[in-house]
Design an enzyme around this catalytic site. Sequence first.
Site, PDB file in Angstrom:
ATOM      1  N   HIS A   1      -7.310  -4.668   2.269  1.00  0.00           N
ATOM      2  CA  HIS A   1      -6.772  -6.001   2.546  1.00  0.00           C
ATOM      3  C   HIS A   1      -7.611  -6.712   3.615  1.00  0.00           C
ATOM      4  CE1 HIS A   1      -3.428  -8.959   3.106  1.00  0.00           C
ATOM      5  NE2 HIS A   1      -3.953  -9.011   4.315  1.00  0.00           N
ATOM      6  N   GLU A   2      -7.889  -6.008   4.694  1.00  0.00           N
ATOM      7  CA  GLU A   2      -8.657  -6.615   5.785  1.00  0.00           C
ATOM      8  C   GLU A   2     -10.110  -6.852   5.373  1.00  0.00           C
ATOM      9  OE1 GLU A   2      -6.978  -7.845   8.174  1.00  0.00           O
ATOM     10  OE2 GLU A   2      -5.159  -6.781   7.590  1.00  0.00           O
TER      11      GLU A   2
ATOM     12  N   HIS B   1     -10.394 -10.209   3.702  1.00  0.00           N
ATOM     13  CA  HIS B   1     -10.567 -11.276   4.703  1.00  0.00           C
ATOM     14  C   HIS B   1     -12.016 -11.308   5.185  1.00  0.00           C
ATOM     15  CE1 HIS B   1      -6.362 -12.347   5.246  1.00  0.00           C
ATOM     16  NE2 HIS B   1      -6.024 -11.097   5.516  1.00  0.00           N
TER      17      HIS B   1
END
Length: 152
Positions: free
Chosen positions: A67-68, A71
């Site tokens: 998920h990170e 980003h």
Amino acid sequence: MDEQQLQQLTEQISLAYFKKPFRHKAYFNNRLKTTGGRYLLHSHDIELNKKYLVEHGQKELEGIIKHELCHYHLHLEGKGYKHRDKEFRMLLKEVGAPRFCTPLSSKKQTRKNRTYRCTECGQTFIRKRAIDTKRYVCGKCGGKIKEIIKKG
């Protein structure tokens, strides 16, 4: 798992799922309370909550890292890296990353509600915060308020 193993895991996930290298730092931040991790825009580092590794295991941590990294890679490419952006949501699906992490069981604490009753009309008030009973009166009749203390 220590910081060096976390860094290696993040680099491996980045190459395996994104086909791009992760050239910044990934580390644990013990001060994170309500989130699994966060991507820092200015330094491009990734901070992760170690409590998720302890409570939910390495698979959950890998999901948070993915998920990170979504980003991270989108931000570096100048694309939409925020949660509401279409590009971000499409990349999450592509790599199989979760949009939200599983909540920690330690955060599921119920807050104690306080119950007050007017001594004259019997009106009850339920509040999350304490009321100064010397300062406030009943809004219905203007009578004195007294806290009801539950036994048990």
